[in-house]
Design an enzyme around this catalytic site. Structure first.
Site, PDB file in Angstrom:
ATOM      1  N   GLY A   1       0.831  -1.190   0.000  1.00  0.00           N
ATOM      2  CA  GLY A   1       0.000   0.000   0.000  1.00  0.00           C
ATOM      3  C   GLY A   1       0.861   1.232   0.000  1.00  0.00           C
ATOM      4  O   GLY A   1       2.082   1.161   0.088  1.00  0.00           O
ATOM      5  N   GLY A   2       0.192   2.350  -0.120  1.00  0.00           N
ATOM      6  CA  GLY A   2       0.918   3.620  -0.096  1.00  0.00           C
ATOM      7  C   GLY A   2       0.136   4.586   0.750  1.00  0.00           C
ATOM      8  O   GLY A   2      -1.062   4.443   0.926  1.00  0.00           O
TER       9      GLY A   2
ATOM     10  N   GLY B   1       0.444   8.753   2.820  1.00  0.00           N
ATOM     11  CA  GLY B   1       1.072  10.057   2.783  1.00  0.00           C
ATOM     12  C   GLY B   1       2.517  10.022   3.209  1.00  0.00           C
ATOM     13  O   GLY B   1       3.285  10.911   2.885  1.00  0.00           O
TER      14      GLY B   1
ATOM     15  N   GLY C   1       4.616   7.369   2.695  1.00  0.00           N
ATOM     16  CA  GLY C   1       5.454   6.540   1.863  1.00  0.00           C
ATOM     17  C   GLY C   1       4.819   5.190   1.635  1.00  0.00           C
ATOM     18  O   GLY C   1       3.804   4.846   2.230  1.00  0.00           O
TER      19      GLY C   1
ATOM     20  N   VAL D   1       4.497   0.973   1.366  1.00  0.00           N
ATOM     21  CA  VAL D   1       4.783  -0.162   2.232  1.00  0.00           C
ATOM     22  C   VAL D   1       4.958  -1.407   1.380  1.00  0.00           C
ATOM     23  O   VAL D   1       4.180  -1.642   0.459  1.00  0.00           O
ATOM     24  CB  VAL D   1       3.634  -0.378   3.244  1.00  0.00           C
ATOM     25  CG1 VAL D   1       3.991  -1.495   4.207  1.00  0.00           C
ATOM     26  CG2 VAL D   1       3.331   0.887   3.995  1.00  0.00           C
TER      27      VAL D   1
ATOM     28  N   ASP E   1      -3.702  10.511  12.551  1.00  0.00           N
ATOM     29  CA  ASP E   1      -4.188  10.051  11.242  1.00  0.00           C
ATOM     30  C   ASP E   1      -4.981   8.755  11.400  1.00  0.00           C
ATOM     31  O   ASP E   1      -4.707   7.764  10.735  1.00  0.00           O
ATOM     32  CB  ASP E   1      -3.004   9.872  10.287  1.00  0.00           C
ATOM     33  CG  ASP E   1      -3.451   9.781   8.831  1.00  0.00           C
ATOM     34  OD1 ASP E   1      -4.583  10.202   8.531  1.00  0.00           O
ATOM     35  OD2 ASP E   1      -2.674   9.274   8.006  1.00  0.00           O
TER      36      ASP E   1
END
Ligand SMILES: *[C@@H]1O[C@H](CO)[C@@H](O)[C@H](O)[C@H]1NC(C)=O
Ligand SMILES: *[C@@H]1O[C@H](CO)[C@@H](O)[C@H](O)[C@H]1NC(C)=O
Ligand SMILES: *[C@@H]1O[C@H](CO)[C@@H](O)[C@H](O)[C@H]1NC(C)=O
Ligand SMILES: *[C@@H]1O[C@H](CO)[C@@H](O)[C@H](O)[C@H]1NC(C)=O
Ligand SMILES: *[C@@H]1O[C@H](CO)[C@@H](O)[C@H](O)[C@H]1NC(C)=O
Ligand SMILES: *[C@@H]1O[C@H](CO)[C@@H](O)[C@H](O)[C@H]1NC(C)=O
Ligand SMILES: *[C@@H]1O[C@H](CO)[C@@H](O)[C@H](O)[C@H]1NC(C)=O
Ligand SMILES: *[C@@H]1O[C@H](CO)[C@@H](O)[C@H](O)[C@H]1NC(C)=O
Ligand SMILES: *[C@@H]1O[C@H](CO)[C@@H](O)[C@H](O)[C@H]1NC(C)=O
Ligand SMILES: *[C@@H]1O[C@H](CO)[C@@H](O)[C@H](O)[C@H]1NC(C)=O
Ligand SMILES: *[C@@H]1O[C@H](CO)[C@@H](O)[C@H](O)[C@H]1NC(C)=O
Ligand SMILES: *[C@@H]1O[C@H](CO)[C@@H](O)[C@H](O)[C@H]1NC(C)=O
Length: 821
Positions: free
Chosen positions: A499-500, A502, A504, A506, A616
């Protein structure tokens, strides 16, 4: 006297003194002109008009800036953008022939409102509290002859228009400043699509488009490519179109918010709001998100590198054309060649050797390539060599392409970027023999001594072997320090992306002991090595069954990576938001996930040495292990990212809906911001849908509003339940979750429960009262009297229960606090 009071009296005196010095009014009339350091101030003091000097420049301009509330001079409009004056005492802004005109030192008009009016002597210019400078025929006239809001420069204020005149095809647009000291029009502009569609474009040099908002969706009241607008509760955008013109305008839902849109010198459109508390502008949103997406940001022969500072560098063999402009972040002049090419037409070389090509791997190629037929790389190269205007070529699976003239919009990508290409850059042969470059040492060594090369090679192999075989070092107890190469091989060169976000991307990886890990490549870390390690080891000590465990990290130069336990069931969003009924999470699982997440957050907030605010919270950051036990991910990153965090956060897609209002209102963000985000997420546990999701009829159906109204009207809460569950949920638990969610999203953070209290409510230790409807969800009457959100449960008394009184309890009426469910 209280020192604060004293200070504010002083400030007040200073302001009144100041406005006496100026004209003491908001009007320029036939009798009153402006010169020197005189200003006019709008009636409420919000805006000031006068001469200003940008930065260290010696040029002076007529402009409008914010008044007393904004303590940093922030110019929102400039009259004479391109023609400055030097001496303000002998320059004058005055009414002349029915226009507002600026005369320079030699009494020559250099700027004018330029309307053909009846040249009445009663014309006045009034600075309004909205920041609008209005030219009127007499102070009581209602129809403006001219207004600055219709002629924006680089800033779009509420009430302003970005418009297209369909009769003349003329646009009212935002154009960036050239640099921080020169308000002259720069290269970047925000305008309505000149083709007549209802979308915004950001253009370079008024020609090349590098961003679009997508078309305006009138029903959802958003731009289609700006979905984060969906849950926006600050700006009320509207689009207007008739046969003569079309325009966008916006207003603020809360008129006390100080907020502006700017076409910035960075080539990005930025939305900022003023933080009263910290007295600074907070960047709330910007597009394009990445600096290097701005077309030709680094100018000709410049190269843009995302993530590293500075963004702009000259290509090798080139140097900055204007260092003073570069120092002001104006890269548009770009770079120029250090050594002239040797190329001569007809290939007769008078002196020196033919030009050579520098191999530049991992770049995003410039646009405007010319395709050439060539069957080999050497044929491609010689095609370029034969043309003295050819500056570079590329040869790969897309064939041979050459570039004529300037190279624009070149981007240097990371070593492991998958879309990187190789550019062959033409340079004079002498650039290659000079030892002043990075490879100098190695070239020198090769020329000098073969044995030294051998030593270097052996050393290199040894280093390489060492890096690939030696295991990570344990630091601070359990935390491991990995080498970059270890992680590169563990993740098979970052091939399996999980996944990506904010912060960076993974990647999945496997360690030699066959334990599975998730490796996060951090972006935009501007922290020193020592501070980074300190933060990471702090995060490493935090362990809780509902928090994802940090196993280790890697820190090599700008490469910062974090290594976590791998969670086989991925993130919660994938389980919560999907169409397949058979895979829907049962109510019991949802309740357990809600409780576990609350426990993890309560631990972060209350049990760690320093309170850690997650900042977040959203389903993407709740991971599930093999047993669907929730684990909060990404905690501690707020501190790691530092000041830039709110920028990362607010520009992230899909985060906005979970962000507490205090992120933009200026008050310091506390753990209660997490409580808000958690509450937003709870609503989604109930509905099984994104709060922001649209219903079938296309209207935005905001679930929290619906839930709040069902609860307060005492309707059947089961109607709120995710239809995939077929009503299979205990009504009491459902109602409990809905109430907690509604308490968590209260506008006033002091009314929100702590995470510890949420845990107790979900455990059944505390009962929860009927919540008031938060202002932004308000659809019914004002329920503001219900301010105490729980009473102790009669069924499950616990002596450890904290006795909570809301700080808003001064308004509380004791009779409302007995409403237990
Ligand atoms: C300008 O000044 C003159 C004389 O001082 C006065 O009669 C007139 O009313 C003034 N006009 C305005 C618009 O203030
Ligand atoms: C404005 O200019 C005058 C004349 O140059 C000067 O005496 C005065 O101090 C200035 N006022 C301020 C507030 O700078
Ligand atoms: C003006 O120049 C000084 C020194 O050269 C510098 O420190 C300062 O930041 C500059 N101010 C602005 C607004 O650029
Ligand atoms: C005033 O403007 C005119 C026209 O642009 C120019 O010729 C003149 O040099 C300017 N005066 C000064 C003092 O700069
Ligand atoms: C005003 O109009 C004149 C002639 O139409 C033009 O030359 C001048 O540039 C205009 N000035 C401004 C400030 O728009
Ligand atoms: C403008 O309005 C004010 C108050 O309404 C009034 O006192 C004044 O006489 C008016 N001025 C003119 C020029 O009509
Ligand atoms: C304005 O632009 C449209 C689309 O580009 C074009 O069709 C039209 O002819 C233009 N009108 C004028 C007056 O230039
Ligand atoms: C921008 O476009 C104009 C023509 O429209 C051109 O003359 C100018 O050179 C361009 N600017 C740059 C920096 O390329
Ligand atoms: C938003 O703006 C439109 C158009 O200006 C207006 O009709 C509408 O009432 C506004 N909505 C709110 C909630 O202020
Ligand atoms: C468009 O402009 C024309 C001419 O100025 C005017 O007659 C017409 O009413 C305008 N249309 C609208 C919708 O304002
Ligand atoms: C640009 O900045 C550098 C370092 O900040 C300084 O050494 C140099 O003199 C500056 N150059 C110009 C032309 O301002
Ligand atoms: C190249 O050669 C041709 C013919 O030999 C000649 O006409 C032309 O001028 C030459 N070009 C240059 C730039 O020397």
């Amino acid at each position: 006297m209280d020192p604060w009071l004293k200070l504010s009296v002083l400030v007040f005196m200073w302001f009144s003194f100041n406005s006496q010095l100026s004209l003491g009014a908001d009007t320029i009339s036939a009798n009153r002109s402006l010169s020197g350091n005189q200003t006019i101030v709008s009636s409420g003091g919000n805006f000031v008009l006068g001469f200003f000097k940008p930065g260290n420049s010696s040029n002076q301009y007529i402009g409008i800036w914010y008044g007393n509330k904004v303590t940093q001079q922030t110019v929102v409009w400039v009259a004479n953008r391109e023609i400055p004056v030097r001496d303000t005492q002998s320059s004058e802004l005055k009414i002349s022939d029915g226009n507002l005109v600026l005369f320079n030192e030699s009494k020559v008009p250099i700027w004018s409102t330029n309307i053909s009016s009846s040249s009445s002597s009663s014309v006045v210019a009034v600075l309004e509290d909205s920041g609008n400078l209005v030219l009127r025929d007499g102070p009581n006239s209602t129809t403006p002859l001219w207004q600055s809001l219709d002629h924006p420069t680089h800033t779009w204020l509420p009430g302003g228009k970005i418009s297209l005149n369909k009769r003349t095809n003329q646009s009212q647009l935002l154009i960036s400043w050239k640099n921080s000291e020169d308000p002259a029009p720069g290269l970047f502009s925000l305008e309505l699509d000149p083709e007549g569609t209802n979308q915004y474009l950001i253009l370079w040099n008024r020609t090349i488009q590098y961003w679009t908002s997508g078309a305006w969706d009138e029903q959802a009241r958003i731009f289609t490519l700006v979905p984060e607008m969906r849950l926006n509760y600050i700006y009320n955008f509207s689009f207007y179109s008739d046969e003569n013109e079309s325009y966008f305008t916006y207003s603020l839902y809360n008129p006390d918010t100080i907020s502006r849109f700017v076409m910035d010198i960075s080539g990005q459109i930025k939305q900022l709001s003023w933080l009263e508390g910290s007295k600074e502008w907070n960047l709330f949103w910007s597009q394009p998100r990445q600096q290097c997406q701005v077309y030709a940001y680094c100018g000709a022969f410049g190269s843009c590198t995302e993530g590293g500072l500075p963004f702009c560098n000259c290509l090798r063999g080139f140097h900055q054309k204007s260092q003073s402009a570069w120092n002001l972040s104006d890269f548009s002049d770009g770079c120029e060649r250090t050594t002239k090419l040797q190329c001569k037409e007809n290939r007769t070389l008078t002196n020196g050797k033919p030009d050579k090509f520098l191999t530049s791997p991992n770049v995003k190629l410039p646009q405007n390539a010319q395709p050439v037929t060539a069957t080999s790389i050497s044929e491609c190269e010689s095609t370029c060599l034969q043309n003295c205007s050819c500056t570079a070529y590329a040869y790969d699976s897309d064939g041979c392409r050459i570039w004529i003239g300037q190279l624009l919009d070149l981007q240097q990508l990371a070593d492991d970027a998958s879309d990187g290409k190789t550019l062959y850059l033409r340079l004079a042969a002498s650039e290659f023999s000079s030892s002043s470059n990075n490879n100098g040492i190695i070239i020198g060594a090769a020329a000098g001594s073969v044995s030294l090369v051998l030593v270097l090679v052996i050393f290199g192999i040894w280093r390489w072997r060492r890096r690939t075989t030696i295991n990570p070092k344990a630091v601070d107890g359990s935390l491991l320090a990995f080498g970059y190469r270890d992680l590169q091989s563990a993740t098979k060169n970052f091939s399996e992306k999980l996944g990506g976000g904010g912060f960076g991307s993974v990647f999945k990886g496997t360690l030699p002991d066959s334990s599975v890990i998730a490796v996060k490549q951090l972006e935009s870390i501007n922290q020193g090595e020592k501070q980074f390690r300190t933060e990471v080891s702090t995060i490493g000590t935090i362990q809780h069954v509902n928090l994802v465990r940090l196993r280790g990290f890697c820190s090599e130069g700008i490469r910062k990576l974090l290594v976590y336990d791998y969670m086989p069931n991925g993130s919660l969003d994938a389980h919560l938001f999907h169409e397949e009924k058979s895979k829907a999470l049962t109510w019991k699982t949802r309740y357990q996930i809600a409780l576990g997440t609350a426990r993890g957050l309560a631990y972060l907030h209350e049990k760690c040495r320093d309170c850690i605010i997650h900042c977040d919270i959203k389903p993407e950051n709740i991971l599930l292990d093999a047993e669907l036990c929730p684990k909060v991910a990404d905690f501690g990153l707020a501190k790691l990212i530092g000041r830039d965090f709110s920028r990362v956060l607010t520009t992230m897609r899909g985060t906005r809906g979970y962000l507490a209002p205090e992120w933009i209102s200026g008050v310091p963000v506390t753990a209660k911001a997490d409580v808000y985000s958690y509450g937003m997420m709870l609503f989604e546990f109930v509905s099984g849908r994104r709060n922001s999701e649209q219903s079938e009829d296309g209207k935005v159906r905001f679930f929290p509003t619906l839930a709040a109204s069902v609860m307060t009207q005492d309707d059947d809460v089961l109607t709120l339940l995710d239809p995939q569950l077929n009503g299979d949920a205990p009504e009491e638990e459902l109602s409990r979750i809905c109430k907690v969610a509604c308490w968590c999203v209260q506008d006033d953070e002091t009314r929100r429960p702590s995470m510890g209290q949420v845990v107790q409510i979900l455990e059944g230790v505390l009962d929860v009262n009927l919540p008031p409807i938060p202002r932004f969800l308000q659809v019914l009457g004002d329920n503001s009297e219900h301010v105490v959100f729980f009473t102790e449960s009669s069924s499950n008394q616990s002596s450890q229960t904290p006795s909570y009184t809301s700080t808003a309890s001064s308004q509380a009426k004791s009779n409302t606090s007995s409403m237990s469910s």
